[in-house]
Design a protein around this motif. Sequence first.
Motif, PDB file in Angstrom:
ATOM      1  N   PHE A 160       0.669  -0.957  -0.062  1.00 51.72           N
ATOM      2  CA  PHE A 160       0.085   0.111   0.316  1.00 51.72           C
ATOM      3  C   PHE A 160       0.713   1.657  -0.471  1.00 51.72           C
ATOM      4  O   PHE A 160       0.241   2.379  -0.880  1.00 51.72           O
ATOM      5  CB  PHE A 160      -1.035  -0.036   1.421  1.00 51.72           C
ATOM      6  N   ARG A 210      -9.436  -2.127   6.682  1.00 51.77           N
ATOM      7  CA  ARG A 210      -8.917  -2.031   5.142  1.00 51.77           C
ATOM      8  C   ARG A 210     -10.223  -3.130   4.698  1.00 51.77           C
ATOM      9  O   ARG A 210     -10.235  -2.939   3.511  1.00 51.77           O
ATOM     10  CB  ARG A 210      -7.521  -2.039   4.634  1.00 51.77           C
ATOM     11  N   PHE A 242      -7.372  -0.387  -3.023  1.00 53.93           N
ATOM     12  CA  PHE A 242      -7.711  -1.443  -2.684  1.00 53.93           C
ATOM     13  C   PHE A 242      -9.640  -1.602  -3.954  1.00 53.93           C
ATOM     14  O   PHE A 242      -9.802  -2.019  -4.268  1.00 53.93           O
ATOM     15  CB  PHE A 242      -8.816  -1.529  -1.480  1.00 53.93           C
ATOM     16  N   MET A 276      -5.911   4.234   0.443  1.00 55.20           N
ATOM     17  CA  MET A 276      -6.977   2.863   0.229  1.00 55.20           C
ATOM     18  C   MET A 276      -7.435   2.751  -0.489  1.00 55.20           C
ATOM     19  O   MET A 276      -7.582   1.861  -0.987  1.00 55.20           O
ATOM     20  CB  MET A 276      -7.801   3.184   1.956  1.00 55.20           C
ATOM     21  N   PHE A 297     -12.621  -1.488   2.446  1.00 56.66           N
ATOM     22  CA  PHE A 297     -12.601  -0.672   1.481  1.00 56.66           C
ATOM     23  C   PHE A 297     -12.650  -1.898  -0.246  1.00 56.66           C
ATOM     24  O   PHE A 297     -12.872  -0.867  -1.281  1.00 56.66           O
ATOM     25  CB  PHE A 297     -11.187  -0.323   1.101  1.00 56.66           C
ATOM     26  N   PHE A 334      -5.239   1.517   8.301  1.00 55.65           N
ATOM     27  CA  PHE A 334      -5.004   0.331   7.279  1.00 55.65           C
ATOM     28  C   PHE A 334      -5.479  -1.094   8.071  1.00 55.65           C
ATOM     29  O   PHE A 334      -5.895  -1.764   7.599  1.00 55.65           O
ATOM     30  CB  PHE A 334      -3.855   0.569   7.088  1.00 55.65           C
TER      31      PHE A 334
END
Length: 179
Positions: free
Chosen positions: A20, A84, A169, A165, A87, A81
């Motif tokens: 990321f 995540r 993602f 993110m 996302f 994060f």
Amino acid sequence: MTLAKPGSGYLEELRDFLAFLKNLWGVLAGISVFFPLSNLLLGTIPLGAYGKDDGIFDLLRPELISAVATVVTLFVVLATFAGRRRFRDARKRSALVRAAWLSFGVGLLALAAYLVLHQIYREYAWEPWGWGSGDPRKLLAEVPLLVAYVAFFALLTRAFMLLGMLEFFGRGKAAGRAG
């Protein structure tokens, strides 16, 4: 039945996190963690000690304020994060974009509040009330400044993280493998 090696989940999460951080928004989010420390060098946002360069901070040292802001922004990066999985849900993506814009806007308002409060305290806070150096009542002025300063950097970092993110993602390859 196969058992995973102890610690392999942590390594996979670390790989995902580092992947990321390689994209543009991830780099910006990573750099934003150090914005509070860079302010000590650049002096863009007034953060001086009492008696130096029109500084007002007497009980809370500027170094402490920058350290708290840096730790909070690092926490924001890790906490964002850690969430995540949300996302990957296409229905939640537009809400997350709004949340990023909201974080950015509220962060700018926190900066404006900090600058206004700093100016007010610098001009009017100490002499009329008879607060001398080391007076604990100065915390009534310094704590709101600390909160506004930390909120600005934390919310700016959150905005970068949310956008990063979403971009990271949102890609099919990354969304399918990151967990």
